[in-house]
Design an enzyme around this catalytic site. Sequence first.
Site, PDB file in Angstrom:
ATOM      1  N   ARG A 189     -53.237 -16.394-113.019  1.00 23.63           N
ATOM      2  CA  ARG A 189     -52.777 -15.005-112.999  1.00 23.63           C
ATOM      3  C   ARG A 189     -53.791 -14.100-113.688  1.00 23.63           C
ATOM      4  NH1 ARG A 189     -46.873 -15.001-115.427  1.00 23.63           N
ATOM      5  NH2 ARG A 189     -47.081 -12.754-115.037  1.00 23.63           N
ATOM      6  N   CYS A 247     -48.822 -10.362-122.007  1.00 24.37           N
ATOM      7  CA  CYS A 247     -48.404 -11.424-121.082  1.00 24.37           C
ATOM      8  C   CYS A 247     -47.880 -10.741-119.826  1.00 24.37           C
ATOM      9  CB  CYS A 247     -47.365 -12.335-121.732  1.00 24.37           C
ATOM     10  SG  CYS A 247     -45.831 -11.494-122.189  1.00 24.37           S
TER      11      CYS A 247
END
Length: 297
Positions: A189, A247
């Site tokens: 990611r 995050c």
Amino acid sequence: MGGETRTYGDGSTAVGALPGPLVSTDWLAARLGAPGLLVLDASVGAHRGSGRRIEGARIFDIDGALSDHTVPVPHTMPDAARFTEEMRALCLNDADTVVVYDAAGIYSSARAWWMLRAMGFDRAAVLDGGLPAWTAAGLPVTEQAPEPAAGRGDFTARPRPGLLVGAAEVAEALADPEAAVLDARTRGRFEGTEPEPRAGLRGGHMPGAVSLPFGRLQDEGRMRAPEELRAAFAGAAGDRGRLYFSCGSGVTACVLALGAELAGYRDLTVYDGSWSEWGLPSADPADRPVATGPAPG
């Protein structure tokens, strides 16, 4: 929780001082039910599905009431008045001690711990290994829904500026040679080679951020030893002591904050909106640029 005075497994009649921001299953089992101890289940998403919880635990609902639903970004901190109201409804008192856990191990429990700290409450710790460690130790759980809280607590939020920040402060940190912005998402990611779980977000990372997936700080759901944590942070941040964490939605960034605290770092900040805010397709690319591909870390 509370009730008449009784003697616990270590011979004490009260909770006593926390050993740090992390407690073991043995520590909690010896004190479960002690006056002044509140146990909170901070599980999120699919991890709430089992229905099992530690006896007496109340629900710290990050998916629900303990997020600000007036903004389009998930899991952001509610204001001080709302946080105070929700904590009082859970019977939290200013003088209490809190242990938070989640059903995944250490995932969202660190977020609850950090939220309490950001609102001025220091007597909180995370259960190492969470519910999986508790059940693996043969300790009792219940599948019954929590009973309604009897009465209300007297907790009052006292926000601490700087523990949770927005995109502007993170942009400044990215340009600060004394600061490191660490990203807790998976490497795929971070690099933009894996899709984001939230539809519509741009893929990649903040230019200048460093990848440190939160799973690297754990071993079978428990936090690694302090010396291993120090090595992980030194490898990612070098000698920079001012650490910012991001995050997907501000949840596992707090696992990095917990790890950094255990490793001895003290100047710690969590990006509340995290990639759910920075990666919005509507974001001005001049203010929130995105990079793809490998980066240091």
